[in-house]
Scaffold this motif. Structure first.
Motif, PDB file in Angstrom:
ATOM      1  N   GLN A 218       0.831  -1.203   0.000  1.00  0.00           N
ATOM      2  CA  GLN A 218       0.000   0.000   0.000  1.00  0.00           C
ATOM      3  C   GLN A 218       0.868   1.257   0.000  1.00  0.00           C
ATOM      4  O   GLN A 218       0.559   2.245  -0.673  1.00  0.00           O
ATOM      5  CB  GLN A 218      -0.919  -0.009   1.216  1.00  0.00           C
ATOM      6  CG  GLN A 218      -1.906  -1.171   1.243  1.00  0.00           C
ATOM      7  CD  GLN A 218      -2.621  -1.280   2.587  1.00  0.00           C
ATOM      8  OE1 GLN A 218      -2.067  -0.911   3.637  1.00  0.00           O
ATOM      9  NE2 GLN A 218      -3.848  -1.780   2.566  1.00  0.00           N
ATOM     10  N   VAL A 239      -6.259   4.606   0.981  1.00  0.00           N
ATOM     11  CA  VAL A 239      -6.392   3.246   0.465  1.00  0.00           C
ATOM     12  C   VAL A 239      -7.742   2.703   0.919  1.00  0.00           C
ATOM     13  O   VAL A 239      -8.009   2.616   2.117  1.00  0.00           O
ATOM     14  CB  VAL A 239      -5.251   2.349   0.978  1.00  0.00           C
ATOM     15  CG1 VAL A 239      -5.487   0.896   0.565  1.00  0.00           C
ATOM     16  CG2 VAL A 239      -3.914   2.842   0.449  1.00  0.00           C
ATOM     17  N   THR A 242      -7.844  -3.469  -0.799  1.00  0.00           N
ATOM     18  CA  THR A 242      -6.610  -4.180  -1.140  1.00  0.00           C
ATOM     19  C   THR A 242      -6.908  -5.650  -1.326  1.00  0.00           C
ATOM     20  O   THR A 242      -7.537  -6.276  -0.467  1.00  0.00           O
ATOM     21  CB  THR A 242      -5.545  -4.013  -0.037  1.00  0.00           C
ATOM     22  OG1 THR A 242      -5.270  -2.616   0.158  1.00  0.00           O
ATOM     23  CG2 THR A 242      -4.251  -4.738  -0.410  1.00  0.00           C
TER      24      THR A 242
END
Length: 298
Positions: A218, A239, A242
């Motif tokens: 990340q 973020v 993921t």
């Protein structure tokens, strides 16, 4: 290298072209303890302190997953007067918290355990930490102390030299806390630029190792976005998703205007060939590099 030459891990890393992206240790809290004497190679753990107090601080920090660092002001070796301690805590909202205190005797450090469980105060200026831990690694002293001197002259109230923060081969290393931003490969000139821009909430990809609230892939994804679209504030990119498939990650990032609003970043990890990674660790080891293979808007 001949037998008479000294191995310096930061020099070797630059020759190899080691990538520093995605190398910021994960964490949300820091404990700072001002210690004006010599720093042991293992930092706080090696100090000769009152055993019960030391164990209390160590266990409280471990429970809070806080990194304990010894700190000092550059060039100031006075021994009289109370010393400072601090607990710094990162929050995803950007409302970072700090709590400061002083200590004269070892038992005063017990207050740190309580501070780790308290909310802390808002509105404190960030702390700029420069790794200058020569007993841990030669490069931290050779490269870190000139940076510590330069930054201390510019921001005397914000800057502290500190013990090992990780990534000796990327010296000089600077950490801005509790923002949780790691910078590496700095010298006197570039460190002033990096910190000046950071304090103006403009984080650049150059010299950025990563954000400590993110995991390595990340961190690499965010650094790639900053490199592609230019500097941005600490919380301008988030973020949001993921996913992983073996050694590859797909990371979704959203931005706040005027930055791009959403895109996907693909990151691939691979191990480097074995090499000597630190000045004082002659055994070879390999590191993990995070390579961004694509950035797609949408």
């Amino acid at each position: 290298m001949t037998g008479s030459e000294r191995f310096l891990c930061a020099d070797a890393a630059r020759i190899r072209g080691d990538s520093m992206v995605g190398t910021a240790p994960h964490g949300f809290a820091w404990v700072l303890i001002e210690y004006r004497g010599g720093w042991p190679a293992n930092g706080f753990e090696g100090l000769d302190l009152e055993p019960e107090t030391k164990a209390l601080v160590f266990s409280a920090a471990r429970a809070a997953r806080a990194r304990v660092l010894l700190v000092r002001r550059h060039g100031r070796r006075r021994s009289e007067g109370p010393r400072h301690w601090a607990v710094l805590r990162y929050e995803n909202s950007g409302a970072h918290r700090q709590q400061w205190g002083t200590w004269s005797g070892d038992e005063d450090l017990a207050e740190i355990a309580g501070a780790l469980g308290a909310p802390g105060e808002l509105g404190c200026p960030p702390v700029v930490l420069v790794c200058a831990h020569g007993q841990h690694d030669t490069c931290c002293a050779v490269r870190g102390r000139p940076v510590g001197r330069t930054l201390s002259e510019r921001w005397p109230e914000l800057v502290w030299e500190c013990t090992h923060v990780g990534g000796d081969r990327f010296a000089a290393n600077v950490v801005v806390a509790p923002d949780g931003v790691y910078y590496g490969g700095l010298d006197a000139r570039s460190s002033v630029t990096a910190v000046e821009e950071h304090l103006a909430d403009r984080i650049h990809a150059e010299h950025l190792r990563g954000y400590t609230n993110l995991f390595p892939p990340q961190q690499a994804a965010v650094a790639a976005v900053l490199g592609r679209f230019g500097p941005a504030g600490r919380h301008d990119y988030v973020v949001t998703e993921t996913s992983r498939d073996d050694d590859q990650w797909r990371i979704r990032i959203t931005g706040r205007p005027p930055h791009p609003t959403a895109f996907e970043v693909e990151v691939r990890a691979h191990r480097t060939p074995p090499c000597q990674l630190t000045c004082r660790g002659p055994a070879t080891g390999s590191a993990v590099d995070y390579e961004v293979t694509s950035i797609r808007a949408g």
